[in-house]
Write an enzyme that holds these catalytic residues in place. Structure first.
Site, PDB file in Angstrom:
ATOM      1  NE  ARG A 142      -2.345  -5.421   3.201  1.00 17.73           N
ATOM      2  CZ  ARG A 142      -3.391  -5.998   2.628  1.00 17.73           C
ATOM      3  NH1 ARG A 142      -3.616  -7.289   2.796  1.00 17.73           N
ATOM      4  NH2 ARG A 142      -4.224  -5.299   1.898  1.00 17.73           N
ATOM      5  CD  GLN A 177     -22.214   6.328   2.397  1.00 23.44           C
ATOM      6  OE1 GLN A 177     -22.644   5.609   1.503  1.00 23.44           O
ATOM      7  NE2 GLN A 177     -23.013   7.107   3.088  1.00 23.44           N
ATOM      8  CG  HIS A 214      -2.819   4.477   1.103  1.00 19.06           C
ATOM      9  ND1 HIS A 214      -3.909   3.637   0.987  1.00 19.06           N
ATOM     10  CD2 HIS A 214      -2.244   4.177   2.290  1.00 19.06           C
ATOM     11  CE1 HIS A 214      -3.976   2.863   2.055  1.00 19.06           C
ATOM     12  NE2 HIS A 214      -2.983   3.163   2.853  1.00 19.06           N
ATOM     13  CB  ALA A 246      -2.778   3.652  -6.819  1.00 15.48           C
ATOM     14  CD  GLU A 295      -2.457  -2.060   0.894  1.00 12.56           C
ATOM     15  OE1 GLU A 295      -1.398  -2.714   1.025  1.00 12.56           O
ATOM     16  OE2 GLU A 295      -3.567  -2.591   0.780  1.00 12.56           O
ATOM     17  CE1 TYR A 316       0.551   3.887   5.513  1.00 16.92           C
ATOM     18  CE2 TYR A 316      -0.411   1.848   4.695  1.00 16.92           C
ATOM     19  CZ  TYR A 316      -0.565   3.113   5.254  1.00 16.92           C
ATOM     20  OH  TYR A 316      -1.813   3.597   5.528  1.00 16.92           O
TER      21      TYR A 316
HETATM   22  P1  FAD Z   1     -36.643   6.326   2.130  1.00 20.53           P
HETATM   23  O1  FAD Z   1     -35.539   5.532   1.566  1.00 20.53           O
HETATM   24  O2  FAD Z   1     -37.182   7.455   1.330  1.00 20.53           O
HETATM   25  O3  FAD Z   1     -37.840   5.325   2.474  1.00 20.53           O
HETATM   26  C1  FAD Z   1     -39.104   5.751   2.859  1.00 20.53           C
HETATM   27  C2  FAD Z   1     -40.134   4.691   2.510  1.00 20.53           C
HETATM   28  O4  FAD Z   1     -41.379   5.023   3.097  1.00 20.53           O
HETATM   29  C3  FAD Z   1     -40.396   4.563   1.018  1.00 20.53           C
HETATM   30  O5  FAD Z   1     -40.219   3.217   0.609  1.00 20.53           O
HETATM   31  C4  FAD Z   1     -41.847   5.001   0.854  1.00 20.53           C
HETATM   32  O6  FAD Z   1     -42.528   4.299  -0.175  1.00 20.53           O
HETATM   33  C5  FAD Z   1     -42.425   4.659   2.212  1.00 20.53           C
HETATM   34  N1  FAD Z   1     -43.629   5.415   2.596  1.00 20.53           N
HETATM   35  C6  FAD Z   1     -43.826   6.754   2.550  1.00 20.53           C
HETATM   36  N2  FAD Z   1     -45.047   7.054   3.044  1.00 20.53           N
HETATM   37  C7  FAD Z   1     -45.632   5.890   3.405  1.00 20.53           C
HETATM   38  C8  FAD Z   1     -46.888   5.552   3.995  1.00 20.53           C
HETATM   39  N3  FAD Z   1     -47.787   6.466   4.359  1.00 20.53           N
HETATM   40  N4  FAD Z   1     -47.158   4.247   4.214  1.00 20.53           N
HETATM   41  C9  FAD Z   1     -46.250   3.279   3.897  1.00 20.53           C
HETATM   42  N5  FAD Z   1     -45.053   3.573   3.353  1.00 20.53           N
HETATM   43  C10 FAD Z   1     -44.734   4.849   3.117  1.00 20.53           C
HETATM   44  N6  FAD Z   1     -27.191   6.917   0.741  1.00 20.53           N
HETATM   45  C11 FAD Z   1     -26.002   6.532   1.175  1.00 20.53           C
HETATM   46  O7  FAD Z   1     -25.786   6.513   2.386  1.00 20.53           O
HETATM   47  N7  FAD Z   1     -25.021   6.139   0.320  1.00 20.53           N
HETATM   48  C12 FAD Z   1     -25.203   6.125  -1.004  1.00 20.53           C
HETATM   49  O8  FAD Z   1     -24.286   5.773  -1.749  1.00 20.53           O
HETATM   50  C13 FAD Z   1     -26.450   6.525  -1.509  1.00 20.53           C
HETATM   51  N8  FAD Z   1     -26.684   6.529  -2.832  1.00 20.53           N
HETATM   52  C14 FAD Z   1     -27.891   6.918  -3.286  1.00 20.53           C
HETATM   53  C15 FAD Z   1     -28.121   6.927  -4.663  1.00 20.53           C
HETATM   54  C16 FAD Z   1     -29.352   7.296  -5.148  1.00 20.53           C
HETATM   55  C17 FAD Z   1     -29.561   7.306  -6.632  1.00 20.53           C
HETATM   56  C18 FAD Z   1     -30.389   7.659  -4.256  1.00 20.53           C
HETATM   57  C19 FAD Z   1     -31.727   8.043  -4.783  1.00 20.53           C
HETATM   58  C20 FAD Z   1     -30.169   7.666  -2.909  1.00 20.53           C
HETATM   59  C21 FAD Z   1     -28.918   7.314  -2.407  1.00 20.53           C
HETATM   60  N9  FAD Z   1     -28.649   7.334  -1.047  1.00 20.53           N
HETATM   61  C22 FAD Z   1     -27.440   6.927  -0.589  1.00 20.53           C
HETATM   62  C23 FAD Z   1     -29.588   7.909  -0.096  1.00 20.53           C
HETATM   63  C24 FAD Z   1     -30.336   6.849   0.717  1.00 20.53           C
HETATM   64  O9  FAD Z   1     -30.930   5.910  -0.120  1.00 20.53           O
HETATM   65  C25 FAD Z   1     -31.365   7.560   1.589  1.00 20.53           C
HETATM   66  O10 FAD Z   1     -30.707   8.450   2.447  1.00 20.53           O
HETATM   67  C26 FAD Z   1     -32.171   6.588   2.431  1.00 20.53           C
HETATM   68  O11 FAD Z   1     -32.848   5.676   1.608  1.00 20.53           O
HETATM   69  C27 FAD Z   1     -33.191   7.304   3.300  1.00 20.53           C
HETATM   70  O12 FAD Z   1     -33.836   6.347   4.068  1.00 20.53           O
HETATM   71  P2  FAD Z   1     -35.284   6.531   4.705  1.00 20.53           P
HETATM   72  O13 FAD Z   1     -35.677   5.200   5.218  1.00 20.53           O
HETATM   73  O14 FAD Z   1     -35.259   7.661   5.652  1.00 20.53           O
HETATM   74  O15 FAD Z   1     -36.228   6.973   3.521  1.00 20.53           O
HETATM   75  P1  NAP Z   2     -27.474  16.948  -1.966  1.00 25.69           P
HETATM   76  O1  NAP Z   2     -26.135  16.369  -1.822  1.00 25.69           O
HETATM   77  O2  NAP Z   2     -27.969  17.868  -0.945  1.00 25.69           O
HETATM   78  O3  NAP Z   2     -27.484  17.671  -3.387  1.00 25.69           O
HETATM   79  C1  NAP Z   2     -28.557  18.379  -3.879  1.00 25.69           C
HETATM   80  C2  NAP Z   2     -28.105  19.182  -5.113  1.00 25.69           C
HETATM   81  O4  NAP Z   2     -29.175  19.940  -5.589  1.00 25.69           O
HETATM   82  C3  NAP Z   2     -26.986  20.118  -4.841  1.00 25.69           C
HETATM   83  O5  NAP Z   2     -26.103  20.048  -5.957  1.00 25.69           O
HETATM   84  C4  NAP Z   2     -27.622  21.482  -4.773  1.00 25.69           C
HETATM   85  O6  NAP Z   2     -26.561  22.244  -5.222  1.00 25.69           O
HETATM   86  C5  NAP Z   2     -28.833  21.324  -5.666  1.00 25.69           C
HETATM   87  N1  NAP Z   2     -30.039  22.021  -5.236  1.00 25.69           N
HETATM   88  C6  NAP Z   2     -30.635  21.986  -4.033  1.00 25.69           C
HETATM   89  N2  NAP Z   2     -31.753  22.747  -4.039  1.00 25.69           N
HETATM   90  C7  NAP Z   2     -31.872  23.258  -5.272  1.00 25.69           C
HETATM   91  C8  NAP Z   2     -32.805  24.120  -5.892  1.00 25.69           C
HETATM   92  N3  NAP Z   2     -33.858  24.607  -5.228  1.00 25.69           N
HETATM   93  N4  NAP Z   2     -32.615  24.453  -7.180  1.00 25.69           N
HETATM   94  C9  NAP Z   2     -31.555  23.991  -7.856  1.00 25.69           C
HETATM   95  N5  NAP Z   2     -30.631  23.177  -7.321  1.00 25.69           N
HETATM   96  C10 NAP Z   2     -30.792  22.809  -6.042  1.00 25.69           C
HETATM   97  O7  NAP Z   2     -28.544  15.841  -2.105  1.00 25.69           O
HETATM   98  P2  NAP Z   2     -28.738  14.615  -3.060  1.00 25.69           P
HETATM   99  O8  NAP Z   2     -27.779  14.602  -4.200  1.00 25.69           O
HETATM  100  O9  NAP Z   2     -30.178  14.661  -3.374  1.00 25.69           O
HETATM  101  O10 NAP Z   2     -28.398  13.388  -2.174  1.00 25.69           O
HETATM  102  C11 NAP Z   2     -29.215  13.082  -1.041  1.00 25.69           C
HETATM  103  C12 NAP Z   2     -28.400  12.374  -0.021  1.00 25.69           C
HETATM  104  O11 NAP Z   2     -28.072  11.083  -0.480  1.00 25.69           O
HETATM  105  C13 NAP Z   2     -27.123  13.116   0.208  1.00 25.69           C
HETATM  106  O12 NAP Z   2     -27.151  13.772   1.453  1.00 25.69           O
HETATM  107  C14 NAP Z   2     -26.072  12.077   0.148  1.00 25.69           C
HETATM  108  O13 NAP Z   2     -25.413  11.961   1.395  1.00 25.69           O
HETATM  109  C15 NAP Z   2     -26.777  10.775  -0.127  1.00 25.69           C
HETATM  110  N6  NAP Z   2     -26.028  10.151  -1.212  1.00 25.69           N
HETATM  111  C16 NAP Z   2     -24.781   9.716  -0.961  1.00 25.69           C
HETATM  112  C17 NAP Z   2     -24.050   9.167  -1.958  1.00 25.69           C
HETATM  113  C18 NAP Z   2     -22.657   8.666  -1.686  1.00 25.69           C
HETATM  114  O14 NAP Z   2     -21.982   8.221  -2.595  1.00 25.69           O
HETATM  115  N7  NAP Z   2     -22.166   8.699  -0.478  1.00 25.69           N
HETATM  116  C19 NAP Z   2     -24.555   9.048  -3.230  1.00 25.69           C
HETATM  117  C20 NAP Z   2     -25.843   9.497  -3.459  1.00 25.69           C
HETATM  118  C21 NAP Z   2     -26.569  10.064  -2.440  1.00 25.69           C
HETATM  119  P3  NAP Z   2     -26.568  23.812  -5.460  1.00 25.69           P
HETATM  120  O15 NAP Z   2     -27.318  24.345  -4.301  1.00 25.69           O
HETATM  121  O16 NAP Z   2     -25.142  24.219  -5.500  1.00 25.69           O
HETATM  122  O17 NAP Z   2     -27.201  23.991  -6.782  1.00 25.69           O
HETATM  123 FE1  SF4 Z   3     -17.520   0.128   5.638  1.00 24.04          FE
HETATM  124 FE2  SF4 Z   3     -19.799  -0.917   6.498  1.00 24.04          FE
HETATM  125 FE3  SF4 Z   3     -19.735   0.413   4.175  1.00 24.04          FE
HETATM  126 FE4  SF4 Z   3     -18.595  -2.013   4.450  1.00 24.04          FE
HETATM  127  S1  SF4 Z   3     -20.775  -1.523   4.586  1.00 24.04           S
HETATM  128  S2  SF4 Z   3     -17.689  -0.246   3.469  1.00 24.04           S
HETATM  129  S3  SF4 Z   3     -17.799  -1.894   6.517  1.00 24.04           S
HETATM  130  S4  SF4 Z   3     -19.348   1.263   6.188  1.00 24.04           S
END
Ligand code: FAD
Ligand code: NAP
Ligand code: SF4
Length: 685
Positions: free
Chosen positions: A228, A353, A266, A268, A178, A180
């Site tokens: 390693r 994360q 690291h 790379a 890695e 080191y």
């Molecule tokens: P949600 O995932 O929104 O779940 C809420 C659920 O409640 C839904 O299934 C909905 O249908 C249900 N619901 C709503 N109202 C009702 C009702 N009245 N009765 C029954 N069911 C209901 N997070 C990360 O940490 N790492 C990532 O890499 C990452 N990548 C992402 C990529 C994408 C493209 C997207 C869209 C999201 C990503 N996220 C990521 C974000 C992550 O998925 C969300 O932060 C997380 O799912 C939020 O969890 P939650 O349970 O609060 O809400």
């Molecule tokens: P986000 O990170 O808060 O990004 C929202 C984007 O929308 C920003 O670029 C913001 O940038 C823009 N925006 C917000 N309000 C707006 C408005 N009114 N008009 C125009 N632009 C606006 O949220 P997200 O991309 O929706 O992701 C949601 C959560 O999922 C994040 O908090 C993230 O942690 C999680 N997630 C994580 C990963 C991961 O790889 N770790 C991947 C996907 C999602 P400007 O304000 O600069 O325009």
């Molecule tokens: Fe790290 Fe848990 Fe994500 Fe695996 S699932 S990479 S152990 S935070």
């Protein structure tokens, strides 16, 4: 070449004879073929945290892992990673480790201490290395060691090994990969010396070989020494394959018990452990080294389920499999595999994360899918005394973790989900190329709901009146895409990310993505990828320029990514770099991928309007540089809004109402927070 495995959305089953076979090392026997690789948890630095460290390792020893390697301990001050970082240099320090080693031995496990000298990767002004060449990841330029200085480092390694034995460890791992310290002596990239420790490949190998020899002499014949060894440096002017093989021969002759294959420095520019790296991407390198030596060889990196571990061992590619993060995610990984319960494994999704990203922020490590990891003494999930009737509304990560944890503790749980499937927004995330692993988390929860008799009501939008008789209602109704106030946002060319990724609505050849947070970046990758490279090892290697180490020094070639099928513009209002908020260990991978696909990244943007011509934008407060992006589709990735009307409707009715996840706070929501909040709430019920 190992075919990358698709995540098992359904039920992984089977038996794993090669994984479970003991390994006789002559003076001691490992109970199976699974090693837990070294991870810095943040508990190593201070003796006051050693009771937590002991609980963390004991839980994993109880779960059946054969041998664990601690986070890195420096053999002296100059080798430490940063001021105050963990080191093992005195008997007084060694005595404190007893509680860790005793706790592991009580559970029938074995543990080795990793000796980590950071060299030029140290974040302090006393850094030393082969030559005075600064690394791109530390602001401190190292001092080139004198001949006496080199000898002093060797003695420090030997003393550290001796102290590890005194502390009750079963062995040590000497970190030689890695990028080191020892790796820095091995590669012409960082070793420009002309004395007996550089110049020729044999001279560059001298330091690691003498270190192993000295540690063996100091620890005796019946002590495990893992070396390693970097089987691909993945940097320019790294080692050749011939040099790597010669090193392995000499390391064996010097007294190593086991060779653990490390990959990539690291610094790379090839990702080696993030979720978009295909499973088992580097097992071929271990396979190539194994016939060269007669001691056991370990393979690692992106092996997270028993099927693949079994396949790698059965094909003779390695003698042992090292997994680090998968054992953070599930301490009972080995026990579950042994008992035919692989479908119950809480799989590491390689998101980094809560583990590596925490480490880089100087926070205690944990795990996104298992918030108990490294918090075993504080997040206790014992059985409930009073069984309550609990309704959970919403089956996203927050609701799933709350429902499963409450049910595991003995509560009677009913889970309502409006859509036809579990997962919430995670069900969208898993459709992004390179995020296929996320399906494993949903598979895990599905199985746990079943095992713990949670009544699951899919396709059922919960209404307030049907929740009145529960003792507790957990509102986990999540988020919905925010619709920004832009003129023309109701134009037919405009779609939300959910419509594009989850519903598969048609998207044109020219696309503008509004919003460049995590979701905007993911959607850009979705729209510029034909087939996920995470599922095609050869394509992934081409994309990142991973060559055959036998043919190229350092194992790298020029990257040749698949061209994007679309023209994509990714926009944000902020002036800052796109993807700034993404994790330290993953953000650079996303940025490099977007660049490789020719995505135009525009910052400081004002959205003027959307019409038949496309998206009209200007830049900065002066609104200058007017431009029309002539696109067919505009995708909104503009953040989220909480969905929590149910909580308001339930106020002042019978049940206790708890709001978690995105329903609680939408800003900066991620699955890490959602799962942690759900688990912690259910632990308190
Ligand atoms: P949600 O995932 O929104 O779940 C809420 C659920 O409640 C839904 O299934 C909905 O249908 C249900 N619901 C709503 N109202 C009702 C009702 N009245 N009765 C029954 N069911 C209901 N997070 C990360 O940490 N790492 C990532 O890499 C990452 N990548 C992402 C990529 C994408 C493209 C997207 C869209 C999201 C990503 N996220 C990521 C974000 C992550 O998925 C969300 O932060 C997380 O799912 C939020 O969890 P939650 O349970 O609060 O809400
Ligand atoms: P986000 O990170 O808060 O990004 C929202 C984007 O929308 C920003 O670029 C913001 O940038 C823009 N925006 C917000 N309000 C707006 C408005 N009114 N008009 C125009 N632009 C606006 O949220 P997200 O991309 O929706 O992701 C949601 C959560 O999922 C994040 O908090 C993230 O942690 C999680 N997630 C994580 C990963 C991961 O790889 N770790 C991947 C996907 C999602 P400007 O304000 O600069 O325009
Ligand atoms: Fe790290 Fe848990 Fe994500 Fe695996 S699932 S990479 S152990 S935070």
């Amino acid at each position: 070449m190992t075919t990358p495995q698709r995540p098992s959305q359904d039920t992984p089953t089977g038996s794993y004879p090669h994984v479970l076979e003991p390994l006789d090392l002559g003076f001691t026997t490992l109970r199976n073929r699974i090693i837990m690789g070294s991870m810095h948890t943040g508990l190593e630095d201070k003796a006051k945290d050693f009771d937590r460290l002991a609980a963390y390792f004991a839980e994993r020893a109880r779960g059946g892992v054969a041998l664990m390697v601690t986070g890195g301990f420096s053999p002296n001050l100059v080798g430490s990673l940063y001021p105050g970082a963990s080191k093992l240099t005195s008997s007084r320090e060694a005595a404190r480790h007893r509680q860790v080693t005793d706790a592991v031995h009580r559970e029938g496990g074995k543990i080795a201490l990793q000796i980590l000298h950071a060299g030029r990767y140290s974040f302090h002004p006393f850094a030393v290395s082969a030559s005075a060449i600064k690394s791109p990841i530390s602001k401190f330029k190292p001092r080139a060691l004198s001949e006496r200085g080199v000898r002093r480092q060797i003695r420090a390694y030997a003393r550290c090994g001796e102290l590890a034995r005194e502390a009750g460890y079963d062995g040590v791992e000497i970190m030689g990969s890695e990028g080191y310290f020892l790796n820095q002596f091995l590669a012409p990239r960082t070793n420009k010396r002309e004395d007996g420790w550089g110049g020729t490949p044999a001279n560059r190998r001298r330091l690691p070989v003498e270190v192993v020899r000295a540690v063996r002499a100091a620890t005796g014949p019946d002590f495990i020494i893992i070396y390693r060894l970097s089987v691909a440096d993945l940097v320019e002017d790294g080692q050749t394959w011939e040099e790597i093989v010669a090193l392995a021969h000499e390391i064996e002759a010097a007294g190593a018990t086991i060779i653990n294959c490390g990959v990539g420095w690291h610094e790379a520019r090839v990702p080696t452990i993030v979720t978009s790296v295909p499973r088992g991407a580097f097992t071929d390198l271990a396979a190539a080294l194994r016939p060269e030596v007669s001691i056991p060889v370990v393979t690692s990196n992106r092996i997270n389920m028993p099927e693949l571990a079994e396949q790698v061992l059965a094909e003779g590619k390695a003698d042992l499999v090292s997994m680090a993060r998968p054992l953070l995610a599930d301490p009972d990984w080995v026990a579950k595999a042994a008992e035919g319960r692989a479908d119950e494994i809480n799989t590491c999704i390689a998101c980094n994360q809560a583990c590596l990203d925490h480490t880089f922020q100087n926070k205690t490590a944990s795990c996104l899918v298992n918030p108990r990891a490294v918090h075993e003494t504080t997040l206790v999930l014992g059985p409930t005394v009073t069984r309550r009737r609990v309704a959970v509304v919403g089956a996203g990560p927050a609701g799933l973790s709350a429902a499963v944890t409450a049910a595991q503790r003995g509560h009677e749980v009913e889970l309502f989900e409006a859509s036809d499937d579990l997962g919430g927004q995670f069900g969208i995330a898993m459709r992004i190329p390179g995020k296929e692993e996320f399906a494993e988390t949903i598979r895990y929860y599905r199985r746990q709901l079943d095992l713990h008799d949670v009544k699951v009501r899919l396709g059922h939008r919960a209404e307030p009146q049907e929740l009145a008789d529960f003792d507790d209602v957990i509102v986990a109704t999540g988020v919905e895409p925010r619709i920004p106030d832009i003129e023309g946002v109701d134009h037919p060319s405009v779609l939300t990310y959910a419509e594009v990724v989850r519903e598969g609505r048609p998207v044109g050849q020219r696309v503008a993505i509004i919003g460049a947070g995590g979701i905007g970046v993911d959607v850009a990758e979705f729209l510029t990828t034909v087939e996920s490279p995470a599922l095609h090892l050869d394509e992934w290697r081409r994309e990142w320029g991973v060559g055959d180490p036998e043919g190229t020094r350092g194992g790298i070639v020029a990257p040749a990514p698949e061209p994007s099928p679309r023209t994509v513009h990714l926009l944000q209002r902020k002036d800052s770099k796109i993807g700034k908020g993404l994790g330290k260990t993953t953000g650079w991978v996303h940025r490099a991928a977007l660049q490789a696909k020719g995505v135009e990244q525009l910052t400081g943007v004002n959205y003027e309007r959307i019409d038949d011509e496309g998206l009209h934008i200007t830049f900065g407060e002066e609104r200058t540089g007017a431009r029309v992006l002539a696109v067919d589709t505009v995708v909104l990735c503009t953040g989220q809004e909480s969905v929590n009307g149910l909580a308001t409707a339930l106020a002042d009715t019978g049940p206790q109402v708890h709001v978690i996840g995105g329903a609680d706070v939408a800003a900066e929501l991620d699955a890490k927070r959602a799962i942690k909040q759900g688990t912690e709430l259910a632990a308190r019920l």
